[in-house]
Write a protein that holds these residues in place. Structure first.
Motif, PDB file in Angstrom:
ATOM      1  N   ARG A  18       0.982 -49.226  94.631  1.00 12.67           N
ATOM      2  CA  ARG A  18      -0.100 -50.130  94.208  1.00 12.67           C
ATOM      3  C   ARG A  18       0.252 -50.751  92.842  1.00 12.67           C
ATOM      4  O   ARG A  18       0.147 -51.966  92.647  1.00 12.67           O
ATOM      5  N   VAL A  19       0.713 -49.917  91.921  1.00 11.92           N
ATOM      6  CA  VAL A  19       1.039 -50.397  90.569  1.00 11.92           C
ATOM      7  C   VAL A  19       2.202 -51.404  90.632  1.00 11.92           C
ATOM      8  O   VAL A  19       2.150 -52.480  90.021  1.00 11.92           O
ATOM      9  N   ILE A  20       3.225 -51.093  91.405  1.00  7.61           N
ATOM     10  CA  ILE A  20       4.370 -52.012  91.509  1.00  7.61           C
ATOM     11  C   ILE A  20       3.899 -53.358  92.077  1.00  7.61           C
ATOM     12  O   ILE A  20       4.221 -54.416  91.539  1.00  7.61           O
ATOM     13  N   LEU A  21       3.123 -53.313  93.147  1.00  8.63           N
ATOM     14  CA  LEU A  21       2.662 -54.566  93.773  1.00  8.63           C
ATOM     15  C   LEU A  21       1.817 -55.395  92.808  1.00  8.63           C
ATOM     16  O   LEU A  21       1.880 -56.625  92.803  1.00  8.63           O
ATOM     17  N   GLU A  22       1.062 -54.722  91.968  1.00  2.00           N
ATOM     18  CA  GLU A  22       0.238 -55.439  90.980  1.00  2.00           C
ATOM     19  C   GLU A  22       1.070 -56.072  89.873  1.00  2.00           C
ATOM     20  O   GLU A  22       0.574 -56.886  89.113  1.00  2.00           O
ATOM     21  N   HIS A  23       2.327 -55.638  89.747  1.00  3.79           N
ATOM     22  CA  HIS A  23       3.140 -56.108  88.615  1.00  3.79           C
ATOM     23  C   HIS A  23       4.404 -56.855  89.028  1.00  3.79           C
ATOM     24  O   HIS A  23       5.300 -57.032  88.210  1.00  3.79           O
ATOM     25  N   VAL A  24       4.488 -57.307  90.281  1.00  2.00           N
ATOM     26  CA  VAL A  24       5.680 -58.090  90.648  1.00  2.00           C
ATOM     27  C   VAL A  24       5.598 -59.501  90.067  1.00  2.00           C
ATOM     28  O   VAL A  24       6.592 -60.203  89.981  1.00  2.00           O
ATOM     29  N   GLU A  25       4.396 -59.905  89.659  1.00  2.00           N
ATOM     30  CA  GLU A  25       4.248 -61.175  88.930  1.00  2.00           C
ATOM     31  C   GLU A  25       3.544 -60.864  87.619  1.00  2.00           C
ATOM     32  O   GLU A  25       2.421 -60.353  87.624  1.00  2.00           O
ATOM     33  N   LEU A  26       4.237 -61.186  86.533  1.00  2.00           N
ATOM     34  CA  LEU A  26       3.731 -60.821  85.204  1.00  2.00           C
ATOM     35  C   LEU A  26       3.567 -62.052  84.330  1.00  2.00           C
ATOM     36  O   LEU A  26       4.262 -63.061  84.525  1.00  2.00           O
ATOM     37  N   ASP A  27       2.692 -61.940  83.344  1.00  6.22           N
ATOM     38  CA  ASP A  27       2.699 -62.954  82.285  1.00  6.22           C
ATOM     39  C   ASP A  27       3.894 -62.686  81.360  1.00  6.22           C
ATOM     40  O   ASP A  27       4.614 -63.592  80.976  1.00  6.22           O
ATOM     41  N   VAL A  28       4.067 -61.424  81.011  1.00  6.28           N
ATOM     42  CA  VAL A  28       5.108 -61.061  80.033  1.00  6.28           C
ATOM     43  C   VAL A  28       5.873 -59.829  80.521  1.00  6.28           C
ATOM     44  O   VAL A  28       5.266 -58.781  80.764  1.00  6.28           O
ATOM     45  N   ALA A  29       7.185 -59.970  80.637  1.00  5.67           N
ATOM     46  CA  ALA A  29       8.036 -58.827  80.973  1.00  5.67           C
ATOM     47  C   ALA A  29       8.822 -58.455  79.726  1.00  5.67           C
ATOM     48  O   ALA A  29       9.606 -59.264  79.225  1.00  5.67           O
ATOM     49  N   VAL A  30       8.598 -57.273  79.215  1.00  7.78           N
ATOM     50  CA  VAL A  30       9.332 -56.814  78.029  1.00  7.78           C
ATOM     51  C   VAL A  30      10.447 -55.902  78.512  1.00  7.78           C
ATOM     52  O   VAL A  30      10.184 -54.867  79.132  1.00  7.78           O
ATOM     53  N   VAL A  31      11.683 -56.292  78.224  1.00 15.09           N
ATOM     54  CA  VAL A  31      12.817 -55.473  78.641  1.00 15.09           C
ATOM     55  C   VAL A  31      13.231 -54.611  77.454  1.00 15.09           C
ATOM     56  O   VAL A  31      13.676 -55.114  76.421  1.00 15.09           O
ATOM     57  N   GLY A  32      13.032 -53.304  77.600  1.00 14.38           N
ATOM     58  CA  GLY A  32      13.375 -52.377  76.523  1.00 14.38           C
ATOM     59  C   GLY A  32      12.133 -51.838  75.834  1.00 14.38           C
ATOM     60  O   GLY A  32      11.300 -52.605  75.352  1.00 14.38           O
ATOM     61  N   GLY A  33      12.038 -50.509  75.822  1.00  9.82           N
ATOM     62  CA  GLY A  33      10.851 -49.865  75.257  1.00  9.82           C
ATOM     63  C   GLY A  33      11.101 -49.236  73.906  1.00  9.82           C
ATOM     64  O   GLY A  33      10.576 -48.170  73.600  1.00  9.82           O
ATOM     65  N   GLY A  34      11.903 -49.900  73.066  1.00 12.22           N
ATOM     66  CA  GLY A  34      12.065 -49.450  71.673  1.00 12.22           C
ATOM     67  C   GLY A  34      10.887 -49.938  70.834  1.00 12.22           C
ATOM     68  O   GLY A  34       9.918 -50.482  71.375  1.00 12.22           O
ATOM     69  N   PRO A  35      10.965 -49.753  69.517  1.00 18.05           N
ATOM     70  CA  PRO A  35       9.810 -50.106  68.675  1.00 18.05           C
ATOM     71  C   PRO A  35       9.398 -51.569  68.753  1.00 18.05           C
ATOM     72  O   PRO A  35       8.197 -51.864  68.811  1.00 18.05           O
ATOM     73  N   SER A  36      10.352 -52.484  68.796  1.00 14.15           N
ATOM     74  CA  SER A  36       9.965 -53.902  68.826  1.00 14.15           C
ATOM     75  C   SER A  36       9.308 -54.240  70.164  1.00 14.15           C
ATOM     76  O   SER A  36       8.296 -54.948  70.213  1.00 14.15           O
ATOM     77  N   GLY A  37       9.862 -53.713  71.253  1.00 14.37           N
ATOM     78  CA  GLY A  37       9.294 -53.986  72.578  1.00 14.37           C
ATOM     79  C   GLY A  37       7.912 -53.377  72.734  1.00 14.37           C
ATOM     80  O   GLY A  37       7.001 -54.016  73.282  1.00 14.37           O
TER      81      GLY A  37
END
Ligand code: 48H
Length: 251
Positions: A18-37
């Motif tokens: 369900r979560v994946i299907l809700e997020h296959v179209e995003l406003d913003v995709a942030v690649v990388g979960g470090g501090p800036s992301g």
């Protein structure tokens, strides 16, 4: 009520699908979960943008966990102190203009802020390619399980559409490098040697939309611009994440 394994398994599979299907179209995709992301994701999501962080490792936090040479402390300068307050990260004054925080608390609080703002996380997921159309706009990302990449298996990927992609992949500048290699739309100059003051100042300046639909933030912004590194001072990463969020929200 007795617990049964089939229900536990179904709960995980159905909920994540369900979560994946809700997020296959995003406003913003942030690649990388470090501090800036994490900072960028929290701030755009808080303003109602549908945002997900795609992180290739098991845990988010990037280079922040390690503090300085594995001493789990980070330094933040005066200019960025308000962001420690903003994210509820505790700190101690070390000297005029220098504050020290726990790297573990910093990652935990940034992650919690992102979760509270509604950010979704896809960990153990690597961005291996981008989608670019005739207008030169980055339309989305090509993703695969990190385990597939590590095992060098020939497994075709899936995709995520995004109005804006944020390259927050740190020293690698992985998305910008893909766009450079595959489309020649940007040039990644590569990061230069350590110079904390200059690098911290410049990282905010270099946070920008480098080609339509692709914003760079954090260490990736300095790597693209041929700018210096800064060592274990993290104010610039938070300020850059905030700047990236402002750029996206102003578009
Ligand atoms: C999915 C990916 C991919 C991919 C990489 O390195 P980070 O912490 O990035 P920043 O820019 O937020 O922070 C930089 C800081 O941690 C740092 O290294 C500093 C200040 N160094 C100074 C110095 O002198 O050395 O996080 C980037 C994240 C990581 O978690 C990666 O696993 C992830 O991006 N990532 N995720 N797909 N292709 N590539």
């Amino acid at each position: 009520m007795p617990l049964d394994e089939v229900t536990i398994t179904r709960a995980i599979l159905e909920e994540q699908l369900r979560v994946i299907l809700e997020h296959v179209e995003l406003d913003v995709a942030v690649v990388g979960g470090g501090p800036s992301g994490l900072a960028c994701a929290a701030l755009v999501s808080e303003k109602g943008r549908r945002c997900a962080v795609i992180e290739k490792k098991l845990s988010v936090g990037g280079g922040m966990w390690g503090g300085g040479m594995m001493f789990p402390r980070i330094v933040v300068q005066e200019k960025a102190r308000r962001l420690l307050d903003r994210f509820g990260i505790g700190y101690r004054k070390y000297a005029d203009g220098y504050y020290v925080a726990s790297s573990v608390e910093s990652v935990a609080k940034l992650t919690a802020a992102a979760c509270d703002a509604g950010v979704e996380f896809f960990n153990l997921t690597s961005v291996e390619d981008v989608m670019i159309r005739e207008d030169g706009r980055i339309q989305g990302l090509v993703i695969n399980w990190t385990a597939v990449e590590m095992a060098r298996l020939h497994v075709d990927p899936l995709t995520i559409q995004a109005g804006v992609t944020v390259d927050a992949t740190g020293h690698d500048a992985a998305v910008a490098r893909l766009v450079e290699r595959k489309a020649g739309l940007v040039e990644v100059k590569g990061e230069r040697c350590m110079w904390a003051e200059r690098a911290e100042d410049q990282v905010v300046h270099h946070t920008r939309e480098i080609c339509p639909g692709l914003v760079v933030t954090g260490m990736a912004a300095n790597a693209v611009a041929g700018e210096h590194r800064m060592g274990p001072i993290f104010g610039g990463m938070l300020l850059s994440g905030e700047r990236a969020a402002q750029i996206i929200l102003n578009r």
